[in-house]
Scaffold this active site. Sequence first.
Site, PDB file in Angstrom:
ATOM      1  N   ARG A   8     -36.541   8.065  16.923  1.00 17.08           N
ATOM      2  CA  ARG A   8     -35.590   8.424  18.291  1.00 17.08           C
ATOM      3  C   ARG A   8     -36.865   8.467  19.384  1.00 17.08           C
ATOM      4  NH1 ARG A   8     -31.117  12.924  19.011  1.00 17.08           N
ATOM      5  NH2 ARG A   8     -32.678  13.936  19.894  1.00 17.08           N
ATOM      6  N   LYS A  19     -25.699  22.028  23.837  1.00 18.74           N
ATOM      7  CA  LYS A  19     -25.077  20.786  24.146  1.00 18.74           C
ATOM      8  C   LYS A  19     -23.685  20.442  23.299  1.00 18.74           C
ATOM      9  CE  LYS A  19     -27.207  17.795  20.774  1.00 18.74           C
ATOM     10  NZ  LYS A  19     -28.577  17.460  20.276  1.00 18.74           N
TER      11      LYS A  19
END
Length: 381
Positions: free
Chosen positions: A131, A36
């Site tokens: 998260r 990413k």
Amino acid sequence: MTAPRLEIDLGKIRHNARTLVGQLADRDISVTGVTKAALGSPEIAGALLQAGVSALGDSRIENIEAMCLAKVPAPMTLIRSPMLSQADQVVAHADLSFNTELDVISKLSSAARKAGRTHGIVLMVELGDLREGIMPGDLENTVRETLRFPNIALKGIGTNLACRSGVSPDARNMAELSVLANSIDAIFGSMLDIVSGGNSASLEWALSGADTGRINNLRLGESILLGCGPLHRQPIDGLHTDAITLIAEVIEAKVKPSQPWGEIAQAAFGETPPTMDRGPISQTILAIGRQDTDPCGLYPPPGMEILGASSDHLVLDSDRCPQPIGAEIAFQLNYSALLRAMTSPFVAKVMKAGTETATGRMAEDNVRRPDRDLVGSRNQG
Ligand SMILES: *Cc1c(COP(=O)(O)O)cnc(C)c1O
């Protein structure tokens, strides 16, 4: 050559990945190479695969699509929970996705049925970083529901720590993941191939000699690309920390006072000026700014100090080594600066094939300093 640009040494990236893949293989842990921060670059993906990663992971389906288009030959994992609106794309291009919501899995199931495919699922478990993740007490039920969906194959469970709240992977939370894996297998019959124990932040724990239990996969991005551990941002032994450098060009070089004059209000990005008057300094401006990278995550060469940054300008104190106009300055980057530079259309990406060499840590003088704010530039979220 064009500037600003990222110079990416594929040999060093390959070395870093191969080193970590080897160390983790000794502990029966496979590596998903995370792309990413590489904007799905097929060259970087290729280097990771040559180094022996077992799969590639990316948080953006667009990056995975790009790698598929470039015919990167690897199992692809979407490591962020899919958006409902992208279910078709996810099923078409990713073999596996990380999930926490049954609504999403349901949509993936219909998309997979439509496409005549089976889509793999890893259920993410919340272990304290707050998260993504299913609360541990809800995992059994989520597994039961997931198993009901046609064209969906439950492949494993995983967790992510250290990203939002900085919760460190340790013996306790890693053991909790193993216990959960064992209990799911006990209830539903051995079914979990993958128990993914986190990102680069889990390396310290995985290589500490601790009992790794059921954990058989880590997802590594930062440690491979930057040679650093995210917990304390220290270089990892045996890895290159300069596989990627950011080059910017000098557009102004003048001796100026170190203090601004006139009535002082807010600067463009809310910075306040330095409070210490150092007298006149050699001030250098580079043609790079917040549109290109995160200036707080740049490490200038010795003898230079970053004083401030706006959208398009980076201001340095280069008193100890004045620079001519047109000179190129090379920076090392942290993860935030790398991510922004990689995704900026203004920053060229130059790949160097490079040979795979061991590190010469002493010779390289590549010890990183901790992240620090630009002078006076706090509170800018
Ligand atoms: C970004 C990310 C990773 C890779 O993290 P690094 O710190 O770069 O190794 C792994 N897993 C998930 C879910 C991520 O979002």
